[in-house]
Scaffold this active site. Structure first.
Site, mmCIF file in Angstrom:
data_model
loop_
_atom_site.group_PDB
_atom_site.id
_atom_site.type_symbol
_atom_site.label_atom_id
_atom_site.label_comp_id
_atom_site.label_asym_id
_atom_site.label_seq_id
_atom_site.Cartn_x
_atom_site.Cartn_y
_atom_site.Cartn_z
ATOM 1 N N THR A 1 0.952 -0.912 -0.198
ATOM 2 C CA THR A 1 0.123 -0.190 -0.101
ATOM 3 C C THR A 1 0.964 1.226 0.188
ATOM 4 O O THR A 1 1.703 1.289 0.908
ATOM 5 C CB THR A 1 -0.727 -0.051 1.620
ATOM 6 O OG1 THR A 1 -1.992 -1.253 0.862
ATOM 7 C CG2 THR A 1 -1.726 0.727 1.579
ATOM 8 N N ARG B 1 -13.141 -8.570 -1.986
ATOM 9 C CA ARG B 1 -12.651 -8.333 -0.172
ATOM 10 C C ARG B 1 -11.963 -6.773 -0.692
ATOM 11 O O ARG B 1 -11.582 -6.528 -1.679
ATOM 12 C CB ARG B 1 -11.242 -9.403 -0.304
ATOM 13 C CG ARG B 1 -10.663 -9.031 0.774
ATOM 14 C CD ARG B 1 -9.514 -8.325 0.621
ATOM 15 N NE ARG B 1 -8.569 -8.514 2.261
ATOM 16 C CZ ARG B 1 -7.415 -7.589 1.640
ATOM 17 N NH1 ARG B 1 -7.589 -6.458 1.548
ATOM 18 N NH2 ARG B 1 -6.413 -7.445 3.322
ATOM 19 N N VAL B 2 -12.354 -6.316 0.688
ATOM 20 C CA VAL B 2 -12.014 -4.932 1.460
ATOM 21 C C VAL B 2 -11.065 -5.397 2.135
ATOM 22 O O VAL B 2 -11.480 -5.172 2.867
ATOM 23 C CB VAL B 2 -12.830 -3.684 1.361
ATOM 24 C CG1 VAL B 2 -12.440 -2.805 1.346
ATOM 25 C CG2 VAL B 2 -13.974 -4.116 0.052
ATOM 26 N N GLY B 3 -9.754 -4.453 2.213
ATOM 27 C CA GLY B 3 -8.953 -3.749 3.498
ATOM 28 C C GLY B 3 -9.060 -3.752 4.045
ATOM 29 O O GLY B 3 -10.040 -2.925 4.144
ATOM 30 N N ASP B 4 -7.847 -2.826 4.534
ATOM 31 C CA ASP B 4 -8.029 -1.965 6.043
ATOM 32 C C ASP B 4 -8.125 -0.312 4.947
ATOM 33 O O ASP B 4 -8.393 0.869 5.686
ATOM 34 C CB ASP B 4 -7.024 -1.730 7.228
ATOM 35 C CG ASP B 4 -5.880 -1.541 5.802
ATOM 36 O OD1 ASP B 4 -5.383 -2.555 5.435
ATOM 37 O OD2 ASP B 4 -4.990 -1.240 6.040
ATOM 38 N N THR C 1 -0.581 -0.398 6.464
ATOM 39 C CA THR C 1 -0.034 -0.559 5.871
ATOM 40 C C THR C 1 0.281 -2.361 5.978
ATOM 41 O O THR C 1 0.686 -2.358 6.811
ATOM 42 C CB THR C 1 0.919 -0.277 4.584
ATOM 43 O OG1 THR C 1 1.777 -1.950 3.898
ATOM 44 C CG2 THR C 1 2.424 -0.065 5.400
ATOM 45 N N GLY C 2 0.361 -3.311 5.242
ATOM 46 C CA GLY C 2 0.333 -4.607 5.876
ATOM 47 C C GLY C 2 -0.928 -5.369 5.931
ATOM 48 O O GLY C 2 -2.232 -5.265 4.823
ATOM 49 N N GLY D 1 -4.424 -6.581 6.408
ATOM 50 C CA GLY D 1 -5.343 -5.492 6.136
ATOM 51 C C GLY D 1 -6.484 -6.220 6.903
ATOM 52 O O GLY D 1 -7.421 -5.265 8.062
HETATM 53 N N1 ASP Z 1 -3.666 -2.838 3.783
HETATM 54 C C1 ASP Z 1 -3.852 -3.035 2.953
HETATM 55 C C2 ASP Z 1 -4.486 -4.703 2.219
HETATM 56 O O1 ASP Z 1 -4.975 -5.595 2.801
HETATM 57 C C3 ASP Z 1 -2.513 -4.556 2.280
HETATM 58 C C4 ASP Z 1 -0.489 -3.595 2.077
HETATM 59 O O2 ASP Z 1 -0.588 -2.914 3.112
HETATM 60 O O3 ASP Z 1 0.011 -4.286 2.112
HETATM 61 O O4 ASP Z 1 -5.233 -4.226 1.481
#
Ligand code: ASP
Length: 261
Positions: free
Chosen positions: A123, A150-153, A173-174, A176
């Site tokens: 991200t 699918r929706v992340g954070d 980031t990471g 989600g």
């Molecule tokens: N946070 C993002 C998600 O889960 C992915 C990422 O930041 O690596 O959609």
């Protein structure tokens, strides 16, 4: 400040070599690139976001339009695409030869799915503070080969970003799902509101995640923050996390290492 953050993300989304956001990003399990983006302004807590947006760039601009041109915070999926088109953006193909090749590899070797889901995600989250006025914005294509829809954070206010001039701003980031469960960005801003520095607040959020969401050790989850007075920091649950700051002059790179619970 908002213009600067948006411009940075617009450029990043358009870069086909940046595989985790915008053009040429990792697709979902059906080969379609789906984008999430969000923005929040700390002076009045206004925010806008889009999720599961297909065939439109820049996603961050659509998120800004949701904030500025509607009374809403989020528009999703096909309706987000329609909203973007109504406001002047044209549908485009976001695939590149490389992104198609990555998807072909995924189809031929299902074990690649495991590899990508755990390593290929990213991200771009940007935070700004101009004279105590804070702004946060984020853009992503989420986890590689995710379930469609699918929706992340990242587009979730409070999880992927948060900004409040009373305290500061934060972004994540990471993985989600873990960051979302922890309300990572809001938690970090609340830490600063209670008197912590940005670094202390990021550490506190990551320690909370390691304690309460042990799964967050398996895939990096990072938070970063800028406090109202300009001090900043970041923390991560696994490995190392590089991030950049700019306070005038040359940008500086920093790196933080995983904390213990
Ligand atoms: N946070 C993002 C998600 O889960 C992915 C990422 O930041 O690596 O959609």
């Amino acid at each position: 400040m908002l213009d600067a953050l948006e411009a940075g993300l617009v450029a990043a989304e358009d870069d086909p070599h940046l595989v985790a956001i915008g053009r040429g990003a990792l697709p979902n399990s059906e080969g379609v690139i789906e984008l999430d983006a969000s923005v929040m302004v700390g002076s009045d807590l206004t925010a806008g976001s889009v999720c599961a947006l297909q065939g439109i760039l820049p996603a961050i601009t659509v998120a800004r339009w949701v904030m500025e041109r509607t009374p809403h915070v989020m528009i999703a999926g096909q309706q987000a695409k329609r909203f973007a088109e109504q406001h002047g953006l044209k549908e485009q193909c976001l695939d590149t030869a490389e992104s198609r090749a990555r998807f072909a590899e995924y189809l031929e070797r299902p074990e690649v799915k495991e590899k990508y889901v755990h390593t290929a995600h990213d991200t771009v989250t940007v935070l700004g503070n101009q004279d105590g006025k804070v702004t946060a914005a984020s853009s992503t294509s989420g986890l590689g080969f995710k379930v469609p829809g699918r929706v992340g954070d990242s587009p979730i206010v409070g999880s992927g970003i948060y900004a409040d001039d009373e305290a500061g701003c934060a972004g994540a980031t990471g993985w989600g799902e873990q960051l979302w469960r922890a309300c990572a960005s809001y938690r970090t801003v609340r830490g600063m509101a209670s008197g912590m520095s940005a670094q202390e607040a990021c550490d506190e959020t990551v320690r909370y995640m390691l304690r309460r969401l042990p799964g967050s050790r398996e895939m990096a989850c990072a938070v970063m923050a800028i406090a109202r007075d300009g001090n900043f920091g970041a923390a991560v649950t696994q490995g190392t996390f590089p991030y950049w700051s700019w306070t005038g002059g040359e940008p500086q790179m920093h790196e933080c290492s995983a904390l213990e619970a």
